[in-house]
Scaffold this active site. Structure first.
Site, PDB file in Angstrom:
ATOM      1  N   ASP A   7       0.842  -1.185   0.000  1.00  0.00           N
ATOM      2  CA  ASP A   7       0.000   0.000   0.000  1.00  0.00           C
ATOM      3  C   ASP A   7       0.887   1.249   0.000  1.00  0.00           C
ATOM      4  O   ASP A   7       2.084   1.182   0.315  1.00  0.00           O
ATOM      5  CB  ASP A   7      -0.887  -0.049   1.253  1.00  0.00           C
ATOM      6  CG  ASP A   7      -1.713   1.206   1.433  1.00  0.00           C
ATOM      7  OD1 ASP A   7      -2.342   1.649   0.462  1.00  0.00           O
ATOM      8  OD2 ASP A   7      -1.722   1.743   2.564  1.00  0.00           O
ATOM      9  N   LEU A   8       0.307   2.409  -0.331  1.00  0.00           N
ATOM     10  CA  LEU A   8       1.066   3.657  -0.324  1.00  0.00           C
ATOM     11  C   LEU A   8       0.800   4.490   0.932  1.00  0.00           C
ATOM     12  O   LEU A   8       1.607   4.518   1.848  1.00  0.00           O
ATOM     13  CB  LEU A   8       0.764   4.472  -1.590  1.00  0.00           C
ATOM     14  CG  LEU A   8       1.471   4.020  -2.867  1.00  0.00           C
ATOM     15  CD1 LEU A   8       1.055   4.886  -4.052  1.00  0.00           C
ATOM     16  CD2 LEU A   8       2.988   4.066  -2.706  1.00  0.00           C
ATOM     17  N   THR A  41      -2.892   0.434  -4.191  1.00  0.00           N
ATOM     18  CA  THR A  41      -3.219   1.720  -3.590  1.00  0.00           C
ATOM     19  C   THR A  41      -4.594   2.238  -3.985  1.00  0.00           C
ATOM     20  O   THR A  41      -5.145   1.835  -5.024  1.00  0.00           O
ATOM     21  CB  THR A  41      -2.143   2.763  -3.993  1.00  0.00           C
ATOM     22  OG1 THR A  41      -2.471   4.043  -3.460  1.00  0.00           O
ATOM     23  CG2 THR A  41      -2.040   2.886  -5.512  1.00  0.00           C
ATOM     24  N   LYS A 210      -9.265  -4.181  -3.524  1.00  0.00           N
ATOM     25  CA  LYS A 210      -7.854  -4.546  -3.653  1.00  0.00           C
ATOM     26  C   LYS A 210      -7.655  -6.059  -3.669  1.00  0.00           C
ATOM     27  O   LYS A 210      -6.771  -6.572  -4.367  1.00  0.00           O
ATOM     28  CB  LYS A 210      -7.048  -3.925  -2.510  1.00  0.00           C
ATOM     29  CG  LYS A 210      -6.865  -2.421  -2.600  1.00  0.00           C
ATOM     30  CD  LYS A 210      -5.923  -1.932  -1.499  1.00  0.00           C
ATOM     31  CE  LYS A 210      -5.649  -0.458  -1.590  1.00  0.00           C
ATOM     32  NZ  LYS A 210      -4.645  -0.012  -0.594  1.00  0.00           N
ATOM     33  N   SER A 234      -4.865   0.362   6.429  1.00  0.00           N
ATOM     34  CA  SER A 234      -6.180   0.964   6.625  1.00  0.00           C
ATOM     35  C   SER A 234      -7.310   0.095   6.086  1.00  0.00           C
ATOM     36  O   SER A 234      -7.096  -1.007   5.570  1.00  0.00           O
ATOM     37  CB  SER A 234      -6.217   2.357   5.993  1.00  0.00           C
ATOM     38  OG  SER A 234      -7.304   3.110   6.503  1.00  0.00           O
ATOM     39  N   ASN A 236      -9.271   0.181   3.499  1.00  0.00           N
ATOM     40  CA  ASN A 236      -9.318  -0.264   2.110  1.00  0.00           C
ATOM     41  C   ASN A 236      -8.321  -1.380   1.822  1.00  0.00           C
ATOM     42  O   ASN A 236      -8.294  -1.921   0.714  1.00  0.00           O
ATOM     43  CB  ASN A 236      -9.099   0.913   1.141  1.00  0.00           C
ATOM     44  CG  ASN A 236      -7.734   1.551   1.264  1.00  0.00           C
ATOM     45  OD1 ASN A 236      -7.078   1.458   2.294  1.00  0.00           O
ATOM     46  ND2 ASN A 236      -7.303   2.232   0.214  1.00  0.00           N
TER      47      ASN A 236
END
Length: 283
Positions: A7-8, A41, A210, A234, A236
């Site tokens: 993830d970013l 992301t 995702k 997080s 998501n």
């Protein structure tokens, strides 16, 4: 070979929204060892590319609505149905909130969006004098510096022009309004919601997340899901944590992610991605 999805925001990016140099080095090292690393992301693909510079790896973007190979070729897209996207944009215009529209070439936002956020923030600070106004605004300004961000006066023109809508993002300081908007979209048959940070709700197609995008990419690469690794922080990221073989939570992750994790690494400000790849995965 492992397929490692990173993830970013809150993960590879530090709190100032810049990628950890140690994290980028660790990703390059993993690739040199024969593993495949993908960015996974909520950001747009072009924004993710801009942030990571010369790091040419597959990208899962817009919370799974876009999947690209390492050369930038689009492998799959799952945009919101055009009629559902038009209804959603009309609804958000009536709600008088700041929102963004993710398209293949740009992130569009109604031109008066910044003024709406400033007005909301003034109301919040007036009712809660203990709130740090400057810190609150710093968190919001991240939206306006995304690569490919553009103002637009007539958002519905995007649909009339046939543009795919990958994601809608709403940012509001009004918690009641945010809950109301979230509930509205969760009742719609063709979309669902997720979130990557405070004050945000993101709207994507029902079949998009995702986790499903990671499964698709793994299939394209011939990687068994037991050999997939995810690193995130997080809400998501939940769908990819539910599907991956190894799940690594950031030290700053929300509790839901930590409960789903196999292990926990350091925080994003302490180069947790680098620590996870080099120490926890021993790559």
């Amino acid at each position: 070979m492992k397929l490692i999805a990173v993830d970013l925001d809150g993960t590879l990016l530090t709190s100032d929204s810049r990628p950890s140099p140690q994290g980028l080095d660790a990703i390059s090292h993993a690739v040199s060892q024969g593993h495949t690393v993908t960015l996974c992301t909520g950001r747009a693909s072009f924004d993710a590319r801009h942030l990571t510079g010369e790091l040419w790896i597959p990208i899962i973007a817009s919370n799974g609505a876009e999947v690209f190979d390492s050369k930038g070729k689009l492998l799959r897209e799952t945009p919101i149905d055009p009629s559902a996207a038009a209804e959603a944009i009309r609804y958000l215009l009536k709600q008088n909130v700041y929102f963004e529209i993710f398209c293949p070439e740009a992130i569009y936002s109604p031109s008066d969006g910044e003024q709406k956020l400033l007005a909301e923030m003034d109301i919040l600070v007036s009712a809660n004098p203990e709130v740090d106004r400057d810190q609150l605004w710093e968190s919001a300004k991240i939206q306006f510096v995304q690569f490919g961000f553009r103002g637009i006066d007539q958002p519905l023109l995007l649909l009339e022009q046939g543009r795919p809508i990958y994601k809608l993002l709403v940012y509001t300081f009004n918690a009641d309004r945010l809950n109301e908007i979230t509930e509205h979209f969760n009742e719609q048959p063709q979309v669902h919601t997720t979130s990557s940070a405070n004050h945000i709700v993101e709207v994507i197609a029902k079949e998009t997340d995702k986790g499903s995008a990671l499964q698709f990419l793994a299939g394209q690469l011939g990687v068994d899901m037991s050999d997939t690794v995810v690193i995130g922080d997080s809400y998501n990221d939940i769908s990819m944590f539910e599907t991956a073989g190894t799940k690594i939570a950031m030290g700053n992750a929300v509790e839901e992610i930590k409960r789903l994790s196999t292990m926990t690494t350091r925080s994003n400000n302490d180069h947790g991605v680098a620590y996870a790849i080099r120490s926890l995965l021993e790559i």
